[in-house]
Design an enzyme around this catalytic site. Sequence first.
Site, PDB file in Angstrom:
ATOM      1  N   LYS A  81      37.453  46.922  99.399  1.00  0.00           N
ATOM      2  CA  LYS A  81      36.617  46.075 100.325  1.00  0.00           C
ATOM      3  C   LYS A  81      36.245  45.111  99.587  1.00  0.00           C
ATOM      4  O   LYS A  81      35.299  45.421  97.721  1.00  0.00           O
ATOM      5  CB  LYS A  81      35.670  46.624 101.337  1.00  0.00           C
ATOM      6  CG  LYS A  81      35.253  45.744 102.338  1.00  0.00           C
ATOM      7  CD  LYS A  81      33.880  46.246 103.216  1.00  0.00           C
ATOM      8  CE  LYS A  81      32.968  45.589 103.979  1.00  0.00           C
ATOM      9  NZ  LYS A  81      31.703  46.172 104.901  1.00  0.00           N
ATOM     10  N   SER A 156      32.590  45.268 109.549  1.00  0.00           N
ATOM     11  CA  SER A 156      33.109  44.394 108.564  1.00  0.00           C
ATOM     12  C   SER A 156      34.439  44.276 107.462  1.00  0.00           C
ATOM     13  O   SER A 156      34.548  43.930 107.336  1.00  0.00           O
ATOM     14  CB  SER A 156      32.181  43.604 107.361  1.00  0.00           C
ATOM     15  OG  SER A 156      31.552  45.126 107.435  1.00  0.00           O
ATOM     16  N   SER A 180      30.630  49.051 110.336  1.00  0.00           N
ATOM     17  CA  SER A 180      31.764  48.412 109.662  1.00  0.00           C
ATOM     18  C   SER A 180      33.222  49.663 109.431  1.00  0.00           C
ATOM     19  O   SER A 180      33.815  48.658 108.787  1.00  0.00           O
ATOM     20  CB  SER A 180      31.329  47.619 108.552  1.00  0.00           C
ATOM     21  OG  SER A 180      30.236  46.672 109.211  1.00  0.00           O
TER      22      SER A 180
END
Length: 443
Positions: A81, A156, A180
């Site tokens: 990420k 996210s 997330s």
Amino acid sequence: MSDNWRKLSAADLGRGIEGGSICPVALTEGFLDAIDKHPLAPRIYARTMRQQAEDAAMAARRRARAGRRLGPLDGVPVSWKDLFDTAGVATEAGSQLLKDRVPAQDAVVVTRLTEAGLPPLGKTHMTELAFSGLGLNPSTETSPCIHDPARVSGGSSSGAAASVAFDLAPLAIGSDTGGSVRVPAVWNDLVGLKTTSGRVPLDGAVPLAARFDTIGPLARSVEDAALAFALLDASPAPDLRGASLHGTRLLVLDGLAFDDLAPEAAQGFERALSRLSAAGAQITHGSLPCTEAAMPLSGILYTSECYGTWGKTIEANPDVMYAPVRDRFRAGANRNAADFVAAWHQLDAMRRDYLSATAGYDAVLIPSAANLPPKIDDLLANETYFAAENLKALRNSRIGNLMGLCALTLPSGTPMTGVMMMAAPMAETQLLRLGAAAEQALA
């Protein structure tokens, strides 16, 4: 590289490398080439790390040939990420506010996995500064859902989930502050592990709300999640052999988690309960007032810390942010410090109540997400709809963050829905064993 390799679990790839049937260099180059060619890859990867990945893969190949592999995932690629610092490679956390930010050193977790021999494929797209559960990001890219590219993939850790779901990575590392890791995992039929706050070091991870931020894997299987967790945690891999549901005690947390539940989510959860029960689990239903009482505290606890962390940066250049996300941050601009401290005192008491009430259970179960991934165009067209769907997406997962738990989401068997298993803080090993048994039952 065989195209079949891209559909294998990370653990199976590792076994192939160990047995000599899979070459780490061919494996890594195959994933990188697939990323280069895939039409949706620009919505999944912010940037690739070809040189770093190839160098790591060549070192893994030398170790494999010499019989000196570092562990079961040595030579298996991973995606990161875009909030984990990578030395010399941009880390922008999905925001124009951090455009061209290039850290000088790796995050601790990046170092741990690199030293374990996992080639880094690249950095995946995410919600802006990680402050949304939907994955919508008009400022950079919005990652696609595996079931419909016109839908968000969840956030996210949106690109993290998409990288695995679209066979562009065998394993992904994301972060979870309010859901997330778990929301994108469930909407893409993956396994997602939320670790206990404070267990995996956050050094070198771009923060959102440090007291809630956690790091965890998104994977094809519980075994993969367990192996990745061990590397993130610098601990021995959990032993999943012989895992069974027979005699386990599971509490279904009735109440808020079932309000306004999408029919598909309800169907998937009931299917899961039926299979878990058939596999020998003892399932009880009950409610815990402390979990519902904690929900109103989210507004002050999250927004205060998020704005306290990012307020000055945002206000220096607010127009580059997607307005609904910027407004979520600004909700914490005028919070009272005394109210913030008092809210934490209240939450700490509620956490004690929760642990006392659930001490006799192996895990607490709820549907992983209340809604299905919305259409991107619908979210862009209506900010009120965006806000409502975002809160709904994060509502169930946030219970685990507020109560300070570790949590695991598993695919229910109904697409885009899942069952979430929550366990006591620092109980990841037991939770993963339970998850492995549940995974077999649900399959």
